[in-house]
Design a protein around this motif. Structure first.
Motif, mmCIF file in Angstrom:
data_model
loop_
_atom_site.group_PDB
_atom_site.id
_atom_site.type_symbol
_atom_site.label_atom_id
_atom_site.label_comp_id
_atom_site.label_asym_id
_atom_site.label_seq_id
_atom_site.Cartn_x
_atom_site.Cartn_y
_atom_site.Cartn_z
ATOM 1 N N MET A 1 1.034 -1.426 20.601
ATOM 2 C CA MET A 1 -0.453 -1.504 20.399
ATOM 3 C C MET A 1 -1.151 -2.583 21.128
ATOM 4 N N ASN A 2 -2.036 -2.332 21.783
ATOM 5 C CA ASN A 2 -2.891 -3.165 22.574
ATOM 6 C C ASN A 2 -3.964 -3.639 22.064
ATOM 7 N N TRP A 3 -4.764 -4.531 22.390
ATOM 8 C CA TRP A 3 -5.957 -5.287 21.672
ATOM 9 C C TRP A 3 -6.993 -4.095 21.484
ATOM 10 N N LYS A 4 -7.157 -3.217 22.263
ATOM 11 C CA LYS A 4 -8.452 -2.290 22.153
ATOM 12 C C LYS A 4 -7.861 -1.307 20.762
ATOM 13 N N LYS A 5 -6.703 -1.015 21.050
ATOM 14 C CA LYS A 5 -6.193 -0.049 19.939
ATOM 15 C C LYS A 5 -6.272 -0.842 18.522
ATOM 16 N N LEU A 6 -5.796 -2.061 18.526
ATOM 17 C CA LEU A 6 -6.180 -2.889 17.441
ATOM 18 C C LEU A 6 -7.504 -2.987 16.848
ATOM 19 N N LEU A 7 -8.546 -3.265 17.801
ATOM 20 C CA LEU A 7 -9.809 -3.376 17.439
ATOM 21 C C LEU A 7 -10.521 -2.260 16.804
ATOM 22 N N PHE A 8 -9.823 -1.112 17.386
ATOM 23 C CA PHE A 8 -10.542 0.216 16.570
ATOM 24 C C PHE A 8 -9.687 0.726 15.858
ATOM 25 N N ASN A 9 -8.836 0.239 14.986
ATOM 26 C CA ASN A 9 -7.960 0.467 13.981
ATOM 27 C C ASN A 9 -8.826 0.755 12.719
ATOM 28 N N TRP A 10 -8.859 1.707 11.927
ATOM 29 C CA TRP A 10 -9.761 1.969 11.065
ATOM 30 C C TRP A 10 -9.847 0.802 9.963
ATOM 31 N N ARG A 11 -8.562 0.306 9.605
ATOM 32 C CA ARG A 11 -8.487 -0.715 8.722
ATOM 33 C C ARG A 11 -9.377 -1.992 9.198
ATOM 34 N N VAL A 12 -8.966 -2.351 10.362
ATOM 35 C CA VAL A 12 -9.699 -3.567 10.978
ATOM 36 C C VAL A 12 -11.264 -3.111 10.919
ATOM 37 N N LEU A 13 -11.646 -2.041 11.246
ATOM 38 C CA LEU A 13 -12.896 -1.675 11.355
ATOM 39 C C LEU A 13 -13.778 -1.705 10.179
ATOM 40 N N LEU A 14 -13.052 -1.164 9.300
ATOM 41 C CA LEU A 14 -13.582 -1.371 7.852
ATOM 42 C C LEU A 14 -13.874 -2.841 7.373
ATOM 43 N N LEU A 15 -12.825 -3.770 7.752
ATOM 44 C CA LEU A 15 -12.986 -5.166 7.104
ATOM 45 C C LEU A 15 -14.079 -5.535 8.175
ATOM 46 N N THR A 16 -14.270 -5.541 9.440
ATOM 47 C CA THR A 16 -15.530 -5.582 10.137
ATOM 48 C C THR A 16 -16.955 -5.496 9.552
ATOM 49 N N ILE A 17 -17.092 -3.988 9.151
ATOM 50 C CA ILE A 17 -18.099 -3.439 8.624
ATOM 51 C C ILE A 17 -18.516 -4.258 7.304
ATOM 52 N N PHE A 18 -17.570 -4.395 6.564
ATOM 53 C CA PHE A 18 -17.771 -5.312 5.298
ATOM 54 C C PHE A 18 -18.136 -6.704 5.532
ATOM 55 N N ILE A 19 -17.482 -7.335 6.518
ATOM 56 C CA ILE A 19 -18.050 -8.907 7.029
ATOM 57 C C ILE A 19 -19.509 -8.736 7.297
ATOM 58 N N ILE A 20 -19.677 -7.899 8.215
ATOM 59 C CA ILE A 20 -21.274 -7.665 8.593
ATOM 60 C C ILE A 20 -22.225 -7.423 7.484
ATOM 61 N N GLY A 21 -21.938 -6.653 6.707
ATOM 62 C CA GLY A 21 -22.701 -6.090 5.615
ATOM 63 C C GLY A 21 -22.848 -7.234 4.704
ATOM 64 N N SER A 22 -21.781 -7.941 4.443
ATOM 65 C CA SER A 22 -21.745 -9.133 3.566
ATOM 66 C C SER A 22 -22.933 -10.164 3.970
ATOM 67 N N ILE A 23 -22.516 -10.558 5.218
ATOM 68 C CA ILE A 23 -23.690 -11.390 5.904
ATOM 69 C C ILE A 23 -24.979 -11.160 5.677
ATOM 70 N N ALA A 24 -25.215 -9.928 5.863
ATOM 71 C CA ALA A 24 -26.609 -9.252 5.921
ATOM 72 C C ALA A 24 -27.012 -9.430 4.477
ATOM 73 N N SER A 25 -26.258 -9.253 3.482
ATOM 74 C CA SER A 25 -26.579 -9.043 1.999
ATOM 75 C C SER A 25 -27.057 -10.601 1.713
ATOM 76 N N LEU A 26 -26.327 -11.758 2.217
ATOM 77 C CA LEU A 26 -26.432 -13.146 2.021
ATOM 78 C C LEU A 26 -27.854 -13.705 2.719
ATOM 79 N N LEU A 27 -28.134 -13.049 3.735
ATOM 80 C CA LEU A 27 -29.172 -13.503 4.512
ATOM 81 C C LEU A 27 -30.406 -12.623 3.844
ATOM 82 N N THR A 28 -30.284 -11.840 3.242
ATOM 83 C CA THR A 28 -31.403 -10.810 2.645
ATOM 84 C C THR A 28 -31.866 -11.553 1.367
ATOM 85 N N TYR A 29 -30.713 -11.521 0.489
ATOM 86 C CA TYR A 29 -30.905 -11.779 -0.967
ATOM 87 C C TYR A 29 -30.669 -13.279 -1.508
ATOM 88 N N GLY A 30 -29.795 -13.859 -0.695
ATOM 89 C CA GLY A 30 -29.330 -15.253 -1.092
ATOM 90 C C GLY A 30 -28.404 -15.313 -2.418
#
Length: 507
Positions: A1-30
């Motif tokens: 497995m190379n870095w590109k394959k790791l970054l596009f792994n669906w489990r890692v992508l899911l974690l990334t989506i939740f991190i971005i969504g959580s930061i947006a929630s914190l900035l929006t609602y506090g």
């Protein structure tokens, strides 16, 4: 497995989506903080007796209605069992907290009485008008105007005809069917004062006896048995500025007691009126003594400054307009935390959180001596914190200290589980030597079986606390459950993929 394959792994992508969504929630609602961080008051309210679910809901709704009319923000009324309610009000000053407590203590039972005859009750209140406050030299006079029913006004007109100057009493929550115990000086005041402008008017002691079956005695060191005998067939004993030991002795005999002592600057006459829930007496004007019904009346009082006058009048107006509670309630205790102290808690929690992540990273590094293990473990723990806080901001969950402790507990469990995954990938023997025992998939299967079993027992245990408890335990349970669910569904699978790349293919 190379870095590109790791970054596009669906489990890692899911974690990334939740991190971005959580930061947006914190900035929006506090974040919304609980009392022990933002400051406020928590009041424990006890009902007179256990009630069914419907009655408890009525009490809850009534209290919410009253407190919301005070204009105070962030009010939570939480039933606890069948006899207790916890009222939490965040972000209030000490004076506002006192108003909240006074509003709760008022049962809302209103009586208007003249010469021992009740001519109006809370059911006769038709409308409550805006409060009025006027400066009177060194003090402020407040008044709460309201309108009573035509029937009550007609009854009062008949009673008051040709009795100008006689006292008119208004009561909120008088101690009905009680023994009222006062010092000799207080008893004399009740006989001679409280008569308006009519010397031949009925003394206050006789008026409250006739209207509410309240017997008044002067305390002159009577024995406890004498007091108990006088209190026979009474619902409670009210002690006003007498020996506190008498209260303890009566309670030891199983008698319900209310004890009143003077507040700062309060004289004995004012203390008696407070203990009776009495407003007035008001001297009957000549215009009202002509036998003509008048539906507009008012309760008045004085205060040393405009702010206190506003608070006192507002409490009376709220209680009159909201009506009586379906069951009597008593304030068992209260806790006030200043907003300034809460700000200190925020800083301390932030420092503690950063320090905990650093310590976790150092411990992992010392254990494995490999940065490629310590950094992902620390990053995964940080991502769990971000996601938990993001969801808390989204649903407006009040973060108090127990809730934060639950986050730390969930992170601690997560680190343990990441160590299980790491050790399975390393295939360590008891001597800490790397031994290839089976394929990566089998080792990961064993690791996730342990993780799932641990998470299940944690969620079951915390679910019990969340369901059957309130307050700190409930907050602790919620954030722990949330952290565990996030861990087993998002962060742990993502960490396993990262660990397989950094460890599994590097060995």
């Amino acid at each position: 497995m190379n870095w590109k394959k790791l970054l596009f792994n669906w489990r890692v992508l899911l974690l990334t989506i939740f991190i971005i969504g959580s930061i947006a929630s914190l900035l929006t609602y506090g974040l919304t903080f609980g009392l022990d961080i933002s400051g406020g008051t928590a009041i424990t309210v006890k009902l007179e007796h256990p009630v069914d679910q419907n009655t408890m809901e009525q009490v809850k709704v009534s209290l919410e209605k009253r407190l919301n009319q005070l204009g105070v923000k962030d009010i939570k009324v939480e039933p606890w069992g069948d006899q207790y309610i916890i009222v939490k009000v965040a972000g209030v000053t000490e004076e506002e907290a006192r108003s909240v407590k006074e509003t709760i203590e008022r049962q809302g039972v209103f009586y208007a009485e003249f010469e021992g005859v009740i001519f109006a009750t809370g059911e006769d209140i038709v409308q409550v008008f805006p409060i009025q406050i006027e400066p009177k030299g060194t003090y402020y006079e407040w008044s709460v105007p309201f309108r009573i029913s035509k029937q009550a006004a007609e009854k009062f007109a008949q009673l008051a005809k040709d009795k100008a100057g006689y006292p008119v009493d208004m009561f909120l929550d008088p101690p009905v069917n009680s023994l009222f115990v006062v010092p000799q000086e207080g008893y004399n005041l009740m006989i001679t004062d409280f008569k308006g402008e009519a010397p031949d008017a009925m003394p206050l002691t006789e008026r409250i006896k006739k209207a509410f079956n309240i017997d008044t005695i002067a305390y002159t060191n009577q024995s406890i048995d004498e007091i108990v005998n006088l209190a026979k067939d009474k619902k409670l004993v009210v002690l006003v500025s007498v020996d506190k030991n008498l209260r303890d002795q009566l309670e030891a005999k199983g008698i319900t007691v209310r004890y009143f002592e003077p507040q700062q600057g309060e004289d004995l006459k004012s203390l008696i009126t407070r203990a009776l829930g009495l407003y007035g007496p008001y001297s009957l004007g000549s215009g009202l003594a002509q036998g003509i019904p008048q539906t507009d009346v008012r309760i008045t009082g004085t205060a040393p400054n405009q702010y206190i006058a506003q608070q006192e009048a507002q409490v009376i107006a709220v209680v009159l307009s909201s009506g009586s509670l379906p069951v009597k309630v008593y304030v068992e205790g209260s806790q006030y935390i200043s907003p300034e102290l809460g700000e200190n808690f925020k800083r301390q929690v932030l420092i503690a959180g950063i320090a905990a992540l650093i310590v976790v990273g150092l411990v992992i590094w010392f254990h494995y001596r490999k940065l490629r293990i310590a950094i992902p473990v620390t990053f995964t723990s940080l991502s769990e914190v971000i996601i938990i806080l993001g969801i808390a901001a989204l649903i407006k969950w009040n973060l108090d200290l127990p809730s934060i402790a639950g986050i730390i507990a969930a992170i601690g469990t997560g680190v343990d589980q990441q160590i299980v995954i790491t050790d399975e990938l390393l295939g360590r023997s008891k001597r800490e030597k790397i031994v290839k025992r089976s394929s990566i998939l089998k080792r990961m299967g064993r690791a996730f079986f342990v993780i799932l079993a641990s998470a299940t027992t944690t969620v079951v245990a915390m679910s019990f606390l969340f369901k059957f408890f309130v307050g700190g335990l409930r907050g602790f349970a919620f954030t722990t459950i949330l952290g565990v669910i996030i861990g087993i569904s998002i962060t742990r699978p993502a960490y396993a993929e990262i660990a397989k790349f950094l460890i599994g293919e590097k060995r």
